[in-house]
Scaffold this active site. Structure first.
Site, PDB file in Angstrom:
ATOM      1  N   LYS A   1      63.093  53.240 -25.526  1.00  0.00           N
ATOM      2  CA  LYS A   1      62.891  52.445 -26.750  1.00  0.00           C
ATOM      3  C   LYS A   1      64.182  52.513 -27.559  1.00  0.00           C
ATOM      4  O   LYS A   1      64.544  53.569 -28.088  1.00  0.00           O
ATOM      5  CB  LYS A   1      61.717  53.007 -27.540  1.00  0.00           C
TER       6      LYS A   1
ATOM      7  N   ARG B   1      53.360  46.814 -21.907  1.00  0.00           N
ATOM      8  CA  ARG B   1      54.362  46.724 -22.980  1.00  0.00           C
ATOM      9  C   ARG B   1      55.522  45.896 -22.448  1.00  0.00           C
ATOM     10  O   ARG B   1      56.411  46.390 -21.780  1.00  0.00           O
ATOM     11  CB  ARG B   1      54.842  48.125 -23.361  1.00  0.00           C
TER      12      ARG B   1
ATOM     13  N   SER C   1      50.906  53.805 -33.798  1.00  0.00           N
ATOM     14  CA  SER C   1      51.989  54.801 -33.798  1.00  0.00           C
ATOM     15  C   SER C   1      52.099  55.364 -35.210  1.00  0.00           C
ATOM     16  O   SER C   1      52.199  54.579 -36.160  1.00  0.00           O
ATOM     17  CB  SER C   1      53.341  54.141 -33.480  1.00  0.00           C
TER      18      SER C   1
HETATM   19  N1  FQP Z   1      53.942  51.521 -27.644  1.00  0.00           N
HETATM   20  C1  FQP Z   1      53.519  52.734 -28.041  1.00  0.00           C
HETATM   21  N2  FQP Z   1      52.440  53.290 -27.418  1.00  0.00           N
HETATM   22  C2  FQP Z   1      52.010  54.516 -27.810  1.00  0.00           C
HETATM   23  C3  FQP Z   1      50.819  55.139 -27.128  1.00  0.00           C
HETATM   24  F1  FQP Z   1      50.105  55.847 -28.022  1.00  0.00           F
HETATM   25  F2  FQP Z   1      50.047  54.169 -26.605  1.00  0.00           F
HETATM   26  F3  FQP Z   1      51.237  55.945 -26.162  1.00  0.00           F
HETATM   27  N3  FQP Z   1      52.594  55.219 -28.805  1.00  0.00           N
HETATM   28  C4  FQP Z   1      53.682  54.700 -29.444  1.00  0.00           C
HETATM   29  C5  FQP Z   1      54.169  53.443 -29.071  1.00  0.00           C
HETATM   30  C6  FQP Z   1      55.363  52.855 -29.797  1.00  0.00           C
HETATM   31  O1  FQP Z   1      54.881  51.765 -30.562  1.00  0.00           O
HETATM   32  P1  FQP Z   1      55.889  51.072 -31.601  1.00  0.00           P
HETATM   33  O2  FQP Z   1      56.371  52.096 -32.555  1.00  0.00           O
HETATM   34  O3  FQP Z   1      55.244  49.865 -32.151  1.00  0.00           O
HETATM   35  O4  FQP Z   1      57.099  50.646 -30.684  1.00  0.00           O
HETATM   36  P2  FQP Z   1      57.050  49.627 -29.430  1.00  0.00           P
HETATM   37  O5  FQP Z   1      56.234  48.438 -29.856  1.00  0.00           O
HETATM   38  O6  FQP Z   1      58.508  49.304 -29.192  1.00  0.00           O
HETATM   39  O7  FQP Z   1      56.412  50.355 -28.282  1.00  0.00           O
END
Ligand code: FQP
Ligand code: MG
Length: 204
Positions: free
Chosen positions: A132, A32, A103
């Site tokens: 975040k 990420r 998500s």
């Molecule tokens: N990256 C993530 N990974 C998971 C996981 F299930 F893999 F643990 N759950 C939730 C998120 C959050 O995803 P998102 O809401 O798009 O925000 P961001 O892109 O800033 O991470």
């Protein structure tokens, strides 16, 4: 035991952090690359390749967050998208049978993700998180309880550490995803091992 990190979450070389986290027992990794000062273009691709190779050498699934084209270029094992990212149905078409994580924050979002063929749900933020900036409101484990009847694998995310991880799995999550509790640890391997032990030992 889902570790998520990018260069901005690491206090030292991300490849080293990932190698130590794998020794500590993580079972899946998400690249990420996001937030203040994150890498882009060729630097992001280069780091992605190195992290992907570490995962491959260790039999750990390598997931890419948000960027579908990057995931395809890296031949990642899957992608993770949220509600503000590309539509899940479109992503599913682009990635074929790679892993699709979504998500979700409500039953409606979960039902939509299932129609798109989601393989797992990311549910959170369970606890307050500093990682975040645009996180939605903290929801505790209520949403995990609400979504577990879908029978889709679910990981909790948001402020999870060795002290509270068992709350998440006892509420019905199949696993936990963690960034800072591992990436900022003095001893990354020990932090990953401690979390792994907690969610395995903690499971009723
Ligand atoms: N990256 C993530 N990974 C998971 C996981 F299930 F893999 F643990 N759950 C939730 C998120 C959050 O995803 P998102 O809401 O798009 O925000 P961001 O892109 O800033 O991470
Ligand atoms: Mg996203």
């Amino acid at each position: 035991m889902y570790f998520i990190a990018g260069s901005t979450n690491c206090l030292k070389e991300p490849v080293e952090v990932l190698e130590e986290a794998i020794l500590g027992g993580i079972t899946i990794f998400q690249y990420r690359e996001k937030g203040e000062g994150c890498l882009c273009d060729s630097e992001r691709l280069e780091l992605g390749k190195r992290l992907r190779n570490v995962c491959r050498e260790n039999g750990i699934p390598f997931i890419v967050n948000d960027h579908i084209e990057l995931a395809l270029e890296l031949d990642a094992d899957g992608v993770h998208i949220g509600q503000e990212d590309e539509e899940a149905l479109q992503v599913r078409e682009k990635i074929g049978d790679k892993v699709l994580g979504v998500s979700v924050h409500s039953r409606e979002e979960a039902e939509k993700a299932i129609r798109a063929g989601a393989d797992y749900f990311g549910v959170g933020p369970i606890f307050p998180t500093a990682t975040k900036e645009d996180a939605k409101e903290v929801q505790g484990t209520a949403m995990i309880e609400k979504l577990k009847d879908f029978g889709i694998p679910m990981v909790g995310i948001g402020g999870i550490n060795a002290d509270n991880a068992d709350i998440v799995t006892n509420a019905g999550a199949d696993g936990v995803s963690v960034i800072t509790a591992i990436s900022h640890a003095e001893d990354v391997r020990a932090a990953a091992a401690g979390l792994r032990e907690k969610i395995e030992g903690g499971k009723k």
